[in-house]
Structure formats: structure tokens, C-alpha cells
Design a protein around this motif. Structure first.
Motif, PDB file in Angstrom:
ATOM      1  N   HIS A 173     -13.070 -14.030  17.566  1.00 58.68           N
ATOM      2  CA  HIS A 173     -14.396 -13.918  16.941  1.00 58.68           C
ATOM      3  C   HIS A 173     -15.487 -13.807  18.002  1.00 58.68           C
ATOM      4  N   ARG A 174     -15.384 -14.577  19.100  1.00 59.87           N
ATOM      5  CA  ARG A 174     -16.373 -14.458  20.178  1.00 59.87           C
ATOM      6  C   ARG A 174     -16.338 -13.058  20.788  1.00 59.87           C
ATOM      7  N   GLN A 175     -15.111 -12.499  20.922  1.00 51.45           N
ATOM      8  CA  GLN A 175     -14.985 -11.135  21.442  1.00 51.45           C
ATOM      9  C   GLN A 175     -15.624 -10.133  20.493  1.00 51.45           C
ATOM     10  N   ASP A 176     -15.437 -10.348  19.186  1.00 47.01           N
ATOM     11  CA  ASP A 176     -16.004  -9.423  18.204  1.00 47.01           C
ATOM     12  C   ASP A 176     -17.520  -9.333  18.352  1.00 47.01           C
ATOM     13  N   ALA A 177     -18.175 -10.447  18.540  1.00 51.33           N
ATOM     14  CA  ALA A 177     -19.631 -10.435  18.696  1.00 51.33           C
ATOM     15  C   ALA A 177     -20.039  -9.643  19.933  1.00 51.33           C
ATOM     16  N   GLN A 178     -19.292  -9.784  21.020  1.00 53.14           N
ATOM     17  CA  GLN A 178     -19.596  -9.050  22.241  1.00 53.14           C
ATOM     18  C   GLN A 178     -19.350  -7.553  22.070  1.00 53.14           C
ATOM     19  N   ILE A 179     -18.257  -7.204  21.362  1.00 51.65           N
ATOM     20  CA  ILE A 179     -17.944  -5.790  21.121  1.00 51.65           C
ATOM     21  C   ILE A 179     -19.042  -5.133  20.293  1.00 51.65           C
ATOM     22  N   ILE A 180     -19.498  -5.812  19.259  1.00 52.52           N
ATOM     23  CA  ILE A 180     -20.562  -5.248  18.430  1.00 52.52           C
ATOM     24  C   ILE A 180     -21.821  -4.993  19.257  1.00 52.52           C
ATOM     25  N   LYS A 181     -22.148  -5.918  20.144  1.00 53.36           N
ATOM     26  CA  LYS A 181     -23.331  -5.757  20.996  1.00 53.36           C
ATOM     27  C   LYS A 181     -23.198  -4.541  21.892  1.00 53.36           C
ATOM     28  N   TRP A 182     -21.998  -4.360  22.497  1.00 52.94           N
ATOM     29  CA  TRP A 182     -21.782  -3.191  23.362  1.00 52.94           C
ATOM     30  C   TRP A 182     -21.903  -1.890  22.561  1.00 52.94           C
ATOM     31  N   LEU A 183     -21.254  -1.842  21.406  1.00 54.79           N
ATOM     32  CA  LEU A 183     -21.265  -0.618  20.613  1.00 54.79           C
ATOM     33  C   LEU A 183     -22.687  -0.238  20.199  1.00 54.79           C
ATOM     34  N   GLN A 184     -23.493  -1.216  19.854  1.00 51.39           N
ATOM     35  CA  GLN A 184     -24.880  -0.924  19.470  1.00 51.39           C
ATOM     36  C   GLN A 184     -25.668  -0.349  20.643  1.00 51.39           C
ATOM     37  N   GLU A 185     -25.428  -0.881  21.837  1.00 52.62           N
ATOM     38  CA  GLU A 185     -26.129  -0.360  23.008  1.00 52.62           C
ATOM     39  C   GLU A 185     -25.706   1.070  23.308  1.00 52.62           C
ATOM     40  N   PHE A 186     -24.416   1.372  23.182  1.00 50.65           N
ATOM     41  CA  PHE A 186     -23.949   2.734  23.434  1.00 50.65           C
ATOM     42  C   PHE A 186     -24.471   3.705  22.380  1.00 50.65           C
ATOM     43  N   ARG A 187     -24.566   3.249  21.129  1.00 53.80           N
ATOM     44  CA  ARG A 187     -25.087   4.131  20.081  1.00 53.80           C
ATOM     45  C   ARG A 187     -26.530   4.518  20.353  1.00 53.80           C
ATOM     46  N   SER A 188     -27.303   3.609  20.936  1.00 49.97           N
ATOM     47  CA  SER A 188     -28.733   3.888  21.184  1.00 49.97           C
ATOM     48  C   SER A 188     -28.938   4.965  22.242  1.00 49.97           C
ATOM     49  N   CYS A 189     -27.939   5.198  23.090  1.00 53.40           N
ATOM     50  CA  CYS A 189     -28.098   6.214  24.145  1.00 53.40           C
ATOM     51  C   CYS A 189     -26.992   7.259  24.096  1.00 53.40           C
ATOM     52  N   VAL A 190     -26.431   7.511  22.882  1.00 54.32           N
ATOM     53  CA  VAL A 190     -25.290   8.408  22.770  1.00 54.32           C
ATOM     54  C   VAL A 190     -25.626   9.834  23.193  1.00 54.32           C
ATOM     55  N   THR A 191     -26.882  10.258  23.034  1.00 56.48           N
ATOM     56  CA  THR A 191     -27.247  11.627  23.430  1.00 56.48           C
ATOM     57  C   THR A 191     -27.177  11.817  24.935  1.00 56.48           C
ATOM     58  N   GLN A 192     -27.188  10.753  25.678  1.00 61.75           N
ATOM     59  CA  GLN A 192     -27.142  10.855  27.144  1.00 61.75           C
ATOM     60  C   GLN A 192     -25.722  10.730  27.695  1.00 61.75           C
ATOM     61  N   LEU A 193     -24.769  10.414  26.822  1.00 58.58           N
ATOM     62  CA  LEU A 193     -23.386  10.208  27.270  1.00 58.58           C
ATOM     63  C   LEU A 193     -22.642  11.539  27.324  1.00 58.58           C
ATOM     64  N   THR A 194     -22.972  12.355  28.305  1.00 58.17           N
ATOM     65  CA  THR A 194     -22.349  13.666  28.454  1.00 58.17           C
ATOM     66  C   THR A 194     -20.964  13.521  29.095  1.00 58.17           C
ATOM     67  N   LYS A 195     -20.379  14.673  29.412  1.00 61.32           N
ATOM     68  CA  LYS A 195     -19.047  14.661  30.014  1.00 61.32           C
ATOM     69  C   LYS A 195     -19.029  13.902  31.348  1.00 61.32           C
ATOM     70  N   ASP A 196     -20.188  13.796  31.983  1.00 61.90           N
ATOM     71  CA  ASP A 196     -20.245  13.085  33.260  1.00 61.90           C
ATOM     72  C   ASP A 196     -20.014  11.585  33.105  1.00 61.90           C
ATOM     73  N   HIS A 197     -20.049  11.100  31.853  1.00 63.46           N
ATOM     74  CA  HIS A 197     -19.905   9.662  31.620  1.00 63.46           C
ATOM     75  C   HIS A 197     -18.548   9.319  30.998  1.00 63.46           C
ATOM     76  N   GLU A 198     -17.525  10.109  31.334  1.00 63.24           N
ATOM     77  CA  GLU A 198     -16.192   9.863  30.791  1.00 63.24           C
ATOM     78  C   GLU A 198     -15.676   8.468  31.121  1.00 63.24           C
ATOM     79  N   GLN A 199     -16.017   7.988  32.318  1.00 61.30           N
ATOM     80  CA  GLN A 199     -15.522   6.675  32.718  1.00 61.30           C
ATOM     81  C   GLN A 199     -16.090   5.543  31.867  1.00 61.30           C
ATOM     82  N   LEU A 200     -17.162   5.810  31.163  1.00 63.58           N
ATOM     83  CA  LEU A 200     -17.703   4.828  30.236  1.00 63.58           C
ATOM     84  C   LEU A 200     -17.108   4.985  28.833  1.00 63.58           C
ATOM     85  N   ILE A 201     -16.895   6.233  28.420  1.00 66.79           N
ATOM     86  CA  ILE A 201     -16.453   6.511  27.046  1.00 66.79           C
ATOM     87  C   ILE A 201     -14.978   6.187  26.855  1.00 66.79           C
TER      88      ILE A 201
END
Length: 605
Positions: free
Chosen positions: A29-57
């Protein structure tokens, strides 16, 4: 295995459970809260996650999101939707990730100091996990309509190796078929992929191997039961009923095939029925897709035992479907543009289907026999009018011989139905087929048909005095048989134990399905035709005269044909040269053990 189930509402289950501690649950459950936080942050900048950011995706795509809390699953699906709509370069990676969850993960647990590998498929979580995968896939399709173009290669690439466990194969095939329900454009390709894999299993598990494994299992079970109940109760055990049939097949390959056939037959039933009622349009569409796969994969595959029963089962829903299938294989048989091997296979399917399908009415059987015998007589006419003497040559007349064997086989199984009700009209119909001309033609079909078929056909037609075959069979037994020799010269390569290389596609179904049995015409022994009845002196004299005349005509014509070929300088079109060598009819034409009908034991008579 229970297969009479609703396909969509009964996902595969297995009674294997792996638990966890309370501490593990709290950590999750503690991990779930952290995962949700990460996913929300990535969604806010998804237009910037081009092919150059494969190591993040890519690490995010490897995240074990399936089976987590509903909040994590919803947030992850929202992230996938945003990613594929904003950065289509990651589409294939997302599809591969989703498809990878179509099979239960393998885990290793330690019991007694021994590592045991099994599927992590908790009964409560597995259906929900698969639901989440399909929800994610449908979301991706909604945002990228062209997804289906990229999906099929991924499905092929991720298909488990056919030697994997029945459980792994069952889950993957189940999910592929479920996918085809909401992506109908892929259904034909999906069926082709699945049936292609099933055929590999089918041809690697011969009929004789399956029967031997099942028999050994039954014998072992009986021995164990006798040992448990004691020596003094052995006499009572001998008269007891056979032990119940095990749910798992003894042959490992057959067991995997049985599992996949159960899934596929349940799918066919579910597609063709809506709320328990037959749906004609959906059935027609599925029939066309399966027929396409039949032409491409099943028909060219020699000696498959079970996969073809998918069409057998589908055709049982309506007589019109069965007649459409018969018309299809009939067109293949009579088409000169088709390869001879496919035409011969089509003849096998035509004869076996008409003989074994209980749901085909007698009128349809008679109509097909009329077409088949008319074609056979026209073929004989063409040989008679060619100006050349015709001899028994499988390489030139293979489709003809296969058609004759199909006709004989149909009559063996369906003659009773055709004679019931009105024996006089039934006999008139059989006599109107002019079988005597076929049997006594120069092409001599009884010489190349399987001995079991020839013998049973002779017994039945002799009983009803339709045609007399025994003298021809005896003459063939004494005759020399052709042997293929190398075109470069040298000694004979060897004799062919099954000249037509024939098999009956709808021989008995050996797997554990209960859906086929009520539709299937089993072989019924005919005690009064097992041996030829004694003939009167007048009949014997007539038969001997016919035999001698046919023998003289055949020898003269064969010699004349050889002389004509030699004088005209013609050579056979095939790579081999047909020679003649003394041989035993029984040893050269004995049907293989895999051919189960009519019973091979009949050859003794």
C-alpha cells in the motif's frame, strides 16, 4: 476438463494459491501511494517525453501495475492513454507490455528445500488481472485507431512455446480469442495463429501414441485399485466397471491440445449464440474465417487428428453450414487447377464428414453421393474415350482413387440409413449408382483403396447383391504391385505401404471433449457381413467367368499401353518410373495403425 462453459464469463482458473504476510500487504500500500505520485508527475509532462527519454519511459512500462489497487490501475491506464496519444513512438512498447500479461507469471517457491516453479495465478486475482489488461488495450485502441496494424506481430512474437504448460497456453489463447471479440478485424489472423500452433501439437501426438498412453494409465489405475482392495476381492474387481476417466490426459502433448480445443470450442459456441439463442449473422462470419484458416492450414496438413473438429462442431449448429462445407470441399476435389494432394485431401474430408456427422440428413448424403458418383463415371468415360488403355496409376489418377474410396467409405457408414424405411427404394438407389462399373473399370480402384475399406465395402455390397467385389480383390492379391524406381536408374526405392497416403480426418475423437460425442457417428459392427456368405454354384461360375475375362482384358491392355509408350517415345511426367515387382497385397497395402475406421481387425477376414 470441463469445457461446456460460457467463454467470456468463465476465465481460466486453477486451484493454486500463494499468500503473503501482513507486513508485505502494508508495504504494498505504501508503494501504491508512491507509484500514483510518480504517474501523476509523468502525466503532467507527457508531451515532453519524446524518444530521447526512453530511459525514463521503459522502467515505467515494466512497472508491475496489474493486480494492484484500483487507484493504481486507474492512474496507470490514464498514463498509458496520455502517452500513446501524445507520443505514438511508444505505441508498440505499450502493446508489448500489455500482451506480456496475457499469461500468468512464473514464480519459484521453496518447499522442503526444493525450488518449485508454477504459475502465479491466484483464483481470485487472475480474472481481474486479465480484465485490466483488456481494458488497457481497449483504451489504447480508442486513442490510436490504427493499433490493430501493429498488434498482430506482437501477438505472434509473444505466443508461448508449444511445449509450455497447458495452463500457460490456455491463458494466452483465451486472451487472444477475447481480444478478437472487440477487434473483429483481427479475428481471422488470430484464429490462424492459434490453429497453426495447435496443428503443431496435433501432428506430434499420433493417434496410436495417445491410445497407448491412455490404455497404460487405465491399466495402472486398475492395478492400484486391486492392490488397495486386497487379493481376495480380485474376482469382484474383474467384473466391476472401468475406472473413471481422468481429467488430465496421459499423453502430455495431447493434454495441451485437449486444453486448447476446450477453449476454442467454448469460444465457437459463445460467438454463435447470444443469450442462448443461435445468431445466424455472427455464425456466418465466424464460418468464413474458420473456412479461410481451413484452406490455408488444416487442409494441407496431413494426418492431423483433432484440430479439424472445430469446423465439425461449428457445422453442427445448422444443416446449411454443413452443406456449405461439403460444397466447398467438393469444389476443391473436382477442380483441375488445384494440386492433386489437396484434391485427395478434400476427398478424404468429404467422405469422412458424410460418414461421421450424425447431424447430416440422409437426403444430403444421397445428394453428395450422386455428385460424387457422377464425377467418377465421367472420369471413367474420359479415360475410355482417350484412345489409350488405362491402368492403375496413382500418380496420374490420385484424385479419382481418393474419390472412389470416399464413396465406398460413405456407403459403409450410411448404407443402413439409406435402406431404412423403404428397402426396395433404397436398393434401387444403390443399384442406380452403377457401382459395378466403377469396381470393374480398368482403373481398378479396389487395388489402391485401403484393405479395410475394400473388404468392408465388398461385404456390404455382396450382402445386398449390389456388386460383387471378392473376385477382383482376390485377383488384386495375386497381382504384382507397382514400385517407384529412381529416374536415374538403380534398384527399387521401396514399396508404399499406403498407396494413396490416405487418412480419415474425422476418425474417432480421442480427447476429453464432451461436445463432439453426441454429434459423432461411431462404428457399429455388422456381424452378418464380417465374412462373405457362401455362394451357390451358379453364382460362383458367373463370378469366375467375370474374373477370368477381366484378368485377360487388363493384362492385354496394360501390355498394349506399355508398347504404345515405348513406340511413341513418351516418358512419365512424374520423377519416378513405375515398375512392377511381385509383392504381397496385404504387406504392401496394409493400412497404418492410426486409421481406426473401419476396424483394422476386419482385414483378417
Amino acid at each position: 476438463m470441463e469445457i461446456d462453459r460460457d467463454f467470456l464469463n468463465s476465465p481460466p482458473v486453477k486451484t493454486v494459491r500463494f499468500g503473503g504476510t501482513v507486513a508485505d500487504t502494508l508495504a504494498k500500500h505504501r508503494q501504491d501511494a508512491q507509484i500514483i505520485k510518480w504517474l501523476q508527475e509523468f502525466r503532467s509532462c507527457v508531451t515532453q517525453l519524446t524518444k530521447d527519454h526512453e530511459q525514463l519511459i521503459y522502467p515505467l512500462l515494466r512497472l508491475p501495475w496489474v493486480g494492484r489497487s484500483q487507484a493504481v490501475v486507474e492512474e496507470y491506464m490514464a498514463f498509458l492513454s496520455n502517452l500513446v496519444s501524445a507520443q505514438t513512438v511508444y505505441l508498440c512498447a505499450c502493446l508489448k507490455m500489455v500482451v506480456s500479461h496475457f499469461s500468468p507469471k512464473r514464480v519459484t517457491i521453496c518447499e522442503g528445500g526444493v525450488d518449485i516453479s508454477d504459475s502465479d495465478d491466484d483464483d481470485e486475482n487472475l480474472p481481474r488481472n486479465f480484465d485490466q489488461c483488456h481494458q488497457a488495450l481497449q483504451l489504447i485502441i480508442r486513442y490510436v485507431p490504427s493499433t490493430s496494424r501493429f498488434l498482430m506481430p506482437i501477438l505472434q512474437e509473444n505466443f508461448p512455446f508449444v511445449q509450455k504448460s497447458s495452463r500457460t497456453l490456455e491463458c494466452y489463447v483465451h486472451n487472444l480469442l477475447r481480444l478478437s471479440m472487440y477487434i473483429p478485424a483481427l479475428r481471422r489472423d488470430v484464429l490462424e495463429l492459434i490453429i497453426g500452433k495447435m496443428l503443431k501439437l496435433d501432428v506430434s501426438a499420433s493417434r496410436s501414441d495417445i491410445e497407448e498412453a491412455e490404455e497404460n494409465t487405465v491399466q495402472s489405475q486398475r492395478a492400484e485399485d486391486r492392490a488397495e482392495e486386497g487379493l481376495f476381492e480380485m474376482d469382484e474387481d474383474m467384473s466391476a466397471d472401468a475406472p473413471p476417466r481422468p481429467s488430465v490426459m496421459a499423453h502430455p502433448v495431447a493434454d495441451r491440445l485437449d486444453t486448447l480445443m476446450a477453449v476454442l470450442l467454448a469460444y465457437i459456441k459463445d460467438v454463435c449464440h447470444v443469450h442462448g439463442s443461435f445468431h445466424a449473422d455472427r455464425t456466418k462470419d465466424l464460418y468464413r474465417d474458420l473456412l479461410s484458416v481451413f484452406d490455408k492450414l488444416i487442409l494441407p496438413t496431413h494426418a492431423s487428428c483433432h484440430v479439424q473438429y472445430t469446423l465439425f462442431y461449428l457445422c453442427s449448429f445448422r444443416v446449411a453450414l454443413a452443406e456449405a462445407f461439403l460444397e466447398h470441399v467438393w469444389k476443391v476435389l473436382q477442380s483441375p487447377s488445384q494440386p492433386a494432394v489437396l484434391r485427395q485431401a478434400a476427398a478424404g474430408y468429404l467422405g469422412s464428414f458424410l460418414a461421421r456427422a450424425k447431424f447430416i440428413p440422409v437426403l444430403t448424403v444421397r445428394a453428395c453421393l450422386d455428385l460424387l458418383l457422377s464425377w467418377i463415371h465421367r472420369y471413367i468415360d474420359s479415360q475410355d474415350n482417350s484412345g489409350r488403355a488405362a491402368c492403375c496409376d496413382i500418380s496420374l489418377h490420385g484424385p479419382f482413387y481418393s474419390a472412389c474410396q470416399a464413396a465406398f467409405y460413405i456407403l459403409i457408414f450410411r448404407h443402413r440409413a439409406m435402406l431404412e424405411g423403404n428397402m426396395k427404394k433404397g436398393l434401387e438407389y444403390l443399384q442406380g449408382l452403377n457401382l459395378e462399373r466403377v469396381v470393374m473399370s480398368q482403373l481398378n480402384p479396389l487395388k489402391v483403396c485401403l484393405p479395410a475399406v475394400s473388404s468392408m465395402f465388398a461385404a456390404i455390397t455382396r450382402k445386398y447383391q449390389v456388386v460383387f467385389c471378392y473376385t477382383i480383390i482376390e485377383r488384386n492379391n495375386r497381382h504384382v504391385l507397382p514400385v517407384v524406381r529412381s529416374s536415374a536408374g538403380g534398384d527399387s526405392v521401396g514399396t508404399n505401404t499406403n498407396p494413396l497416403d490416405s487418412f480419415f480426418p474425422f476418425d474417432p475423437y480421442l480427447l476429453h471433449s464432451q461436445l463432439i460425442e453426441p454429434l459423432y457417428q461411431v462404428w457399429e459392427e455388422l456381424p452378418d457381413t464380417e465374412q462373405p456368405p457362401p455362394t451357390t454354384g451358379q453364382q460362383m461360375l458367373r463370378l469366375m467367368c467375370v474374373c477370368v475375362c477381366c484378368f485377360i482384358v487388363c493384362v492385354c491392355q496394360c501390355s498394349k499401353e506399355d508398347e504404345d509408350d515405348f513406340l511413341s517415345g513418351e516418358t512419365p511426367k512424374t520423377e519416378g518410373i513405375v515398375g512392377m515387382t511381385p509383392s504381397s497385397y496385404e504387406s504392401s497395402l496394409r493400412s497404418p495403425s492410426s486409421l481406426g475406421s473401419p476396424p483394422i481387425a476386419f482385414q483378417r477376414h
